[in-house]
Design an enzyme around this catalytic site. Structure first.
Site, PDB file in Angstrom:
ATOM      1  N   SER A 129       0.813  -1.221   0.000  1.00  0.00           N
ATOM      2  CA  SER A 129       0.000   0.000   0.000  1.00  0.00           C
ATOM      3  C   SER A 129       0.843   1.267   0.000  1.00  0.00           C
ATOM      4  CB  SER A 129      -0.921   0.012   1.229  1.00  0.00           C
ATOM      5  OG  SER A 129      -1.809  -1.070   1.194  1.00  0.00           O
ATOM      6  N   GLU A 159      -3.252 -15.129   0.321  1.00  0.00           N
ATOM      7  CA  GLU A 159      -3.969 -14.523   1.438  1.00  0.00           C
ATOM      8  C   GLU A 159      -5.354 -15.139   1.593  1.00  0.00           C
ATOM      9  OE1 GLU A 159      -4.899 -10.021   3.113  1.00  0.00           O
ATOM     10  OE2 GLU A 159      -4.810 -10.372   0.969  1.00  0.00           O
TER      11      GLU A 159
END
Length: 410
Positions: A134, A249
């Site tokens: 991010s 994930e």
């Protein structure tokens, strides 16, 4: 949907329970959340010791290849272990990103020599990894990242910034996605690397959160120089590598975060409201019933995922449903518990607050649950497009060179 273990799965579950019974304390309903929101030096030692014990017993790297120290078992075996471990008071939150996302990505793209060097120490808890994705200007658009990597001989020089990096302040290594070509559309000009978090040119600044924790971080790169050998995948193929990380994930299919609906129900039974247990209030019962129904719905959705895993399939985008529902439900339940406490809900000190302050911590931490691993808005798009088959959002910059995409900067 199959709600029962196969014989093999049941035998494996029994072996997991035997290990946990012998090495950990059961987690009571009154216990505070086990996840280490604030990891000090002593807690880090405990977490590393527990990881080493799991690795020695064969309960770390469950679905990793045996070549790299794993057990070579299926994803459902990993899920079974996580389900059972969640019932015990053991440290969590330190190694999940590295072992669940970073190292599996390394296994797909790193060299044999690199895997021989890095997988063992990570599995035993000797080294910690983080995921550097991010960025401040990217928001929920990962492909909008601006951290640049420029080729210089046999090296790459990296400049830029990442944010919301969980555990960066504890990490020894990280996987880093960068922009290497701004002259092509944003998804095509990315390249992935792995880096030493202690190298010159890497600066980690913990972000102090309103919950009192500081497990998110800003990470700055100033002329960080790394060899091309630390590149993962081809130049310009970083989006493919990033998707591999995000697919890993999805396999982190856990139970409802604590405090959960059972914690709230237990609290309402013992907490008095207007001179009688709060559970006697029809308004309280109505709210709890609503969250109970949502919890059972998510449980059923998880079992569908477990069934797919048990049959050797890969979990699909429907795994996003649980994260969207649980993130908001966590915040709503914590807020309601504090409302029941009245003025006492403002006291967060676990030594004096009612119910050990777990609902206060949950409320203050809940906004992060709606951001971490993909915002709720992004997950809703995934559900809409890939589960319900609805038309995708209009993406006007899809075929535009990244350097030409309006940024609103300066």
């Amino acid at each position: 949907m199959d709600l029962e273990d196969t014989k093999e799965e049941a035998d494996y579950r029994a072996s997991v329970r035997a290990f946990l019974d012998a090495n950990a304390e059961p987690r009571s309903r009154s216990a505070a959340p086990a996840r280490f929101y604030q990891v000090n030096e002593d807690r880090l030692k405990i977490a590393k010791a527990w990881q080493a014990k799991k690795a020695a017993a064969g309960f770390a790297g469950i679905r990793w290849p045996t070549e790299w120290g794993g057990q070579g078992l299926s994803a459902i075996h990993d899920v079974i272990y996580q389900q059972e471990e969640g019932k015990y008071a053991v440290p969590k939150g330190v190694f999940e990103i590295g072992l669940g996302m970073c190292i599996p990505t390394m296994m797909a793209f790193a060299s044999k020599e690199q895997l021989e060097r890095y997988t063992g120490p990570a599995l035993r808890g000797e080294e910690i990894w983080c995921q550097l994705f991010s960025e401040p200007h990217g928001g929920s658009d990962l492909a909008g990242l601006r951290t640049r990597a420029v080729k210089d001989g046999d090296d790459w020089v990296i400049n830029g910034q990442k944010i919301w990096t969980s555990g960066a302040h504890l990490s020894d290594y990280g996987i880093l996605v960068t922009r290497t070509d701004p002259n092509v559309p944003k998804h095509k000009g990315l390249t992935m690397f792995f880096i030493d978090m202690h190298a010159p040119g890497v600066e980690v600044r913990p972000i102090h959160q309103m919950s009192g924790a500081s497990h998110f971080n800003e990470v700055f790169f100033t002329d960080l120089r790394i060899p091309d050998a630390q590149r993962l995948g081809e130049v310009g193929d970083g989006w493919k590598v990033a998707l591999t990380t995000l697919m890993n994930e999805r396999l982190a299919v856990g139970d409802e975060p604590r405090p959960d609906i059972d914690d709230l129900f237990a609290f309402a039974q013992k907490f008095e409201r207007n001179g009688k247990p709060a559970i006697k209030d029809p308004v309280v019962r109505d709210r709890i019933a609503d969250w109970y129904a949502k919890s059972k719905g998510i449980e059923a959705t998880r079992y569908r995922t477990f069934t797919r895993l048990s049959r050797g399939a890969t979990p699909g985008p429907e795994a996003s449903i649980g994260r969207v529902v649980n993130a908001m439900k966590q915040q709503e339940m914590a807020r309601f518990a504090l409302e029941m406490m009245g003025a006492g809900g403002m006291v967060s000190d676990p030594s004096v607050s009612q119910n050990g302050g777990e609902f206060q911590l949950s409320l203050l931490s809940s906004p992060g649950a709606r951001i971490a691993g993909g915002t709720s808005e992004i997950l809703r798009n995934i559900i809409a497009e890939r589960v319900l088959g609805l038309p995708g959002d209009v993406r006007v910059d899809k075929d535009m060179a990244f350097k030409d995409v309006p940024s609103g900067r300066g």
